[in-house]
Design an enzyme around this catalytic site. Structure first.
Site: not given
Ligand code: GLY
Length: 359
Positions: A115, A137, A179, A221, A231, A241, A245, A248, A252, A264
């Site tokens: 955990r 993430k 990016e 970031k 987000e 957040r 995007n 994106h 995508h 990417h």
């Molecule tokens: N790559 C987008 C984010 O980390 O939210």
């Protein structure tokens, strides 16, 4: 050695260490750990062994497939089995060494083992440093889509050693820079000026410019995830957040349309050019800022055009975005340098015309 630290203060505060030689700090972040597992792709086996040997704890190397091929349930299971076989406990730590896909997987292994155990992220690509490694993430892909299973799990620290970029293929370097450019348009225009002054120097992994650019992009970031780690839904000019995007939604779709053979950053380069043009056509962005996207991305030799005939398939692929949010087609647009906004369900004709202008 030129080293800087950036604080990320979301739910569990941590520092991102950036600079040539940042890896020398690894032992101090693992000083009180009994064992460390380094999760790495095949090409980084020697680097992973050296990294482990620099720490005073027992080492377990866990080799995983390259890039996105690592982000599967089978590889996740193999990592759990390796930790179980070695008897890993909560006094042990996991290090993710590699590009964004490796650190996404390694972070998820750390999030789920017992955990949650200490996780140190060591990204080895520009993209990994400025995007994947920061913000918590983690996850894996399913046949039904990318990143469908995962968690928000913040690292104990992130070490961005710019010396690792020296062996990075040029295409990877350019791709990661997309990016960085994104961070410039959405929040820190000084990034754009540094690149415009000398695009070739900006791409030099040994230069001062890359150091400044990576630090600035990570700071963007860090600020965004510090305010909205999980987000929450953004509305109008109140963008959380989701701001990350930018470029994106179409990006995508292009990755999917190209069978994931494009990098990417290449796909989001076209995605940003498109969304800037869309913003301009909607009267939300001035001509010069829209055109600046094309200029700076082209100066980095990133793609800014795409065949018009691909529109029906790309439009269809963009519908898949609805799956994750459950609402209509949605873009992050730019209203002025450093200010994004949410655009829901734009007019189909304007969308198509903006796309066709990229041809
Ligand atoms: N790559 C987008 C984010 O980390 O939210």
């Amino acid at each position: 050695m030129r080293i800087s630290t950036i604080d990320v203060t979301a739910e569990s505060p941590y520092q991102v260490v950036v600079g040539h030689g940042a890896l020398e700090f690894l032992p101090q972040y693992l000083a009180d750990q009994r064992r460390v597992a380094v999760i790495h792709p095949p090409l980084l086996r020697d680097q992973a062994a050296r990294l482990g040997a620099s720490c005073e704890c027992e080492l377990l190397l866990i080799e995983v497939p390259n890039a996105e091929q690592a982000k599967t349930g089978a590889t996740l299971q193999a990592c759990w089995d390796a930790l179980a076989g070695a008897g890993f406990t909560r006094s042990d730590a996991i290090v993710g060494l590699g590009g964004g896909a490796t650190t996404d997987l390694a972070g998820f292994v750390a999030a789920t083992w017992l955990r949650g155990v200490r996780y140190v992220s060591v990204p080895t690509t520009v993209l990994g440093m400025v995007d994947a490694a920061v913000g918590g993430k983690t996850g894996i892909n399913l046949a039904a889509g990318k990143n469908l299973v995962g968690s928000f799990y913040e690292p104990y620290t992130v070490l961005c050693d710019l010396a690792l970029l020296e062996s990075l293929p040029e295409r990877e370097m350019r791709s990661g820079m997309a990016e960085v450019v994104k961070a410039g348009f959405i929040a820190d225009p000084a990034i754009l000026s540094i690149i415009e002054d000398d695009p070739a120097r900006a791409l030099d992994p040994g230069g001062d410019e890359i150091c400044a650019l990576v630090k600035r992009a990570i700071s963007v970031k860090a600020a965004v995830v510090g305010a909205d780690l999980r987000e929450r839904t953004s509305v109008g000019r109140d963008v959380g957040r989701e701001l990350l995007n930018y470029g994106h939604t179409l990006g995508h779709a292009i990755e999917r349309h190209e069978g994931f053979r494009w990098r990417h950053g290449e796909a989001i380069s076209v995605g940003m050019t498109f969304v800037a043009e869309l913003s301009r056509r909607l009267g939300r962005l001035d001509d010069d800022t829209a055109e600046r996207h094309r200029r700076i991305l082209a100066a980095l030799k990133l793609p800014t055009s795409y065949p018009a005939k691909a529109w029906p398939q790309l439009r269809e692929a963009m519908n898949l975005d609805k799956k994750t949010r459950g609402d209509g087609l949605r873009f992050v647009i730019l209203e002025e340098l450093g200010h994004g906004a949410i655009l829901d369900n734009p007019d189909e004709g304007v969308l198509r015309n903006a796309f066709e202008s990229l041809a």
